[in-house]
Design an enzyme around this catalytic site. Structure first.
Site, short mmCIF file in Angstrom:
data_model
loop_
_atom_site.label_atom_id
_atom_site.label_comp_id
_atom_site.label_asym_id
_atom_site.label_seq_id
_atom_site.Cartn_x
_atom_site.Cartn_y
_atom_site.Cartn_z
N HIS A 214 -33.03 -26.67 11.85
CA HIS A 214 -32.83 -27.39 10.58
C HIS A 214 -31.59 -28.28 10.65
O HIS A 214 -31.63 -29.45 10.24
CB HIS A 214 -32.70 -26.36 9.46
CG HIS A 214 -32.28 -26.94 8.14
ND1 HIS A 214 -33.17 -27.39 7.20
CD2 HIS A 214 -31.04 -27.14 7.61
CE1 HIS A 214 -32.51 -27.84 6.14
NE2 HIS A 214 -31.22 -27.69 6.37
N GLU A 215 -30.49 -27.74 11.17
CA GLU A 215 -29.26 -28.51 11.26
C GLU A 215 -29.39 -29.68 12.24
O GLU A 215 -28.91 -30.79 11.96
CB GLU A 215 -28.09 -27.61 11.69
CG GLU A 215 -27.88 -26.37 10.83
CD GLU A 215 -27.67 -26.68 9.35
OE1 GLU A 215 -27.31 -27.84 9.02
OE2 GLU A 215 -27.88 -25.79 8.52
N GLU A 267 -33.28 -32.10 2.63
CA GLU A 267 -33.37 -30.72 3.12
C GLU A 267 -34.78 -30.40 3.61
O GLU A 267 -34.97 -29.78 4.66
CB GLU A 267 -32.95 -29.74 2.02
CG GLU A 267 -31.50 -29.82 1.62
CD GLU A 267 -30.55 -29.61 2.79
OE1 GLU A 267 -30.86 -28.79 3.67
OE2 GLU A 267 -29.50 -30.27 2.82
#
Length: 363
Positions: A214-215, A267
Site C-alpha cells: 500500500h505504501e 488511499e
C-alpha cells in the site's frame, strides 16, 4: 515529468509555490477586509490563469489505474521535500528506531525489498513493454477485449516518458519504530516507516506485505505531489468563496466535500496498486481484504467513518479489493509469479486487463 525538461519542472514548481503563498496570505488577511477588492481579484484571476494553463500543459496518468491528473511539483522537488521531512521524523524518533540487526527490522526490510525489487525489475523492462505485453497475453490467455491499456497507449507513454520514472535512482529506506500506534506511512524519496504497534496485530508476512505494498503504491502514484497540487486548487476555491460565505463554513464544506473525499480516493488507489504489487512479489492477494477488515476493527471505526476521515473504513476497502474482477486479476498475477511464468516485473506484467474502480501515505 511528462512535458517538462528537468529545469522547467523545477521552475514551474517554484512558480506554483509562489502563487500558492500569495493566495494563502490573501486568505489569512481575509478577502472581505481588504480595501482594494479589484486588485485582490486581479491577483487571484492571474494566478488561477497560470495554474489552469500549467494544469493542461502537464497532465500525467497514474500507472495501472489510468487516472489522469495534474501534478505541478517536479520529481526532484518532491523527493527533496520527502527527504527533508524524513530527517525531521528520524530526529523525533531518536532512541526508538530499532537497530538494523533487530529481527523485526530485518524481516520488514526483506519483505519491503521483495516488493520494491519486483517494481524495479519492471522499471528496467520499460523499453520492451509492447513485446512483453504480447508475450504475457499469449501465455495467460488474455484477449483483446480485456485490454484497457493497449499498445497505442504504451507507445504514447514511451514517447512522453515513463509514468514511473520518478522511482529511478531512489534511495529506499525502511525504518521500524518502537511505537504503540497501529500505523505505517511513507514519504517521497522512497522512505517507509512502520510502527511496532502494527506488528502486534499483523504477524504474517503476507499481512505485512499488504501494508508495505500500500505504501509503495502511494510512491508509485506520486500521491504526495498530487495532494499538494490539489491543495492549491482548494485554496483558490476557498479564497473565492470567502467573499460570499463565512470562513468557518467554507473550511468545513471544503474539508467534507473536497479534501477528505480526495484523500480517500488516493488511499483506495494505493490499496489497488498495492494488491497487484504484492501478488507480483509472490504474496497471496486474498489476504489483503482481511487485513483492512482487521485494521478497521483495531482502529474502532464507526458509522460515519467513510465521510469524516481521510481513510476509508476497513469494510469499504475490503469490499473494493474483494470484487471478482479485481481479485481475479491479482490472483492471476500471483499464480504466474509462483509458477515463474510471465513475471519479469510488475510494471509491464500488468500492462493489460486493468480493472479501475470508480471510487478508488500512511494507513
Amino acid at each position: 515529468m511528462a512535458h517538462y525538461a528537468a529545469s522547467d519542472g523545477v521552475m514551474a514548481s517554484w512558480l506554483t509555490f509562489v502563487v500558492f503563498l500569495v493566495i494563502r496570505q490573501l486568505i489569512i488577511v481575509r478577502y472581505r477586509n481588504i480595501r482594494n477588492h479589484r486588485l485582490v481579484f486581479f491577483v487571484v484571476l492571474v494566478g488561477s490563469g497560470i495554474l489552469i494553463t500549467m494544469h493542461f500543459w502537464d497532465l500525467e496518468t497514474v500507472p495501472y489505474t489510468k487516472r489522469t491528473r495534474c501534478i505541478l511539483l517536479s520529481n526532484d522537488m518532491e523527493r527533496q521535500l520527502g527527504e527533508a521531512e524524513f530527517e525531521i521524523k528520524k530526529a523525533s524518533f531518536k532512541g526508538r528506531i530499532l537497530p538494523p540487526i533487530h529481527p523485526e527490522s530485518v524481516r520488514i526490510r526483506m519483505i519491503s525489498m521483495e516488493i520494491i525489487d519486483t517494481l524495479q525489475r519492471g522499471l528496467s523492462k520499460e523499453q520492451v513493454w509492447s513485446d512483453a505485453s504480447a508475450y504475457c497475453k499469449a501465455e495467460s490467455g488474455w484477449h483483446k477485449e480485456d485490454e484497457i491499456l493497449d499498445d497505442s497507449w504504451v507507445q504514447q507513454s514511451r514517447k512522453k516518458g515513463a509514468a514511473a520514472s520518478h522511482l529511478h535512482g531512489l534511495n529506499w529506506e525502511v525504518l521500524v519504530v518502537n511505537e504503540s500506534e497501529v500505523n505505517a506511512f511513507w514519504l517521497p524519496g522512497g522512505k517507509i516507516v512502520v510502527y511496532t504497534g502494527l506488528l502486534e496485530h499483523f504477524k504474517s508476512d503476507a499481512e505485512i506485505a499488504t501494508i508495505i505494498g500500500h505504501e509503495v503504491g502511494h510512491a508509485l502514484a506520486r500521491h504526495t505531489a498530487e495532494y499538494m497540487t490539489k491543495k492549491l486548487w482548494f485554496a483558490i476555491l476557498q479564497f473565492i468563496l470567502y467573499r460570499f460565505v463565512t470562513p468557518e463554513i467554507v473550511t468545513i464544506m471544503s474539508s467534507l466535500f473536497l479534501s477528505l473525499p480526495f484523500n480517500r480516493l488516493m488511499e483506495m488507489e494505493a490499496d489497488y496498486i498495492g494488491l497487484l504489487l504484492i501478488a507480483s512479489a509472490g504474496y497471496d492477494p486474498r489476504v489483503a481484504p482481511t487485513v483492512y477488515e482487521k485494521l478497521g476493527k483495531v482502529k474502532g471505526e464507526w458509522a460515519l467513518w467513510d465521510y469524516l476521515f481521510t481513510h476509508p473504513s476497513g469494510r469499504k476497502r475490503a469490499e473494493l479489493l474483494s470484487q471478482a474482477k479485481i481479485m481475479e486479476e491479482a490472483f492471476t498475477i500471483y499464480k504466474n509469479a509462483r509458477s515463474g511464468r510471465c513475471i519479469e516485473g510488475f510494471v509491464w506484467t500488468n500492462i493489460t486487463y486493468i480493472a479501475t474502480p470508480e471510487s478508488t501515505k500512511n494507513l
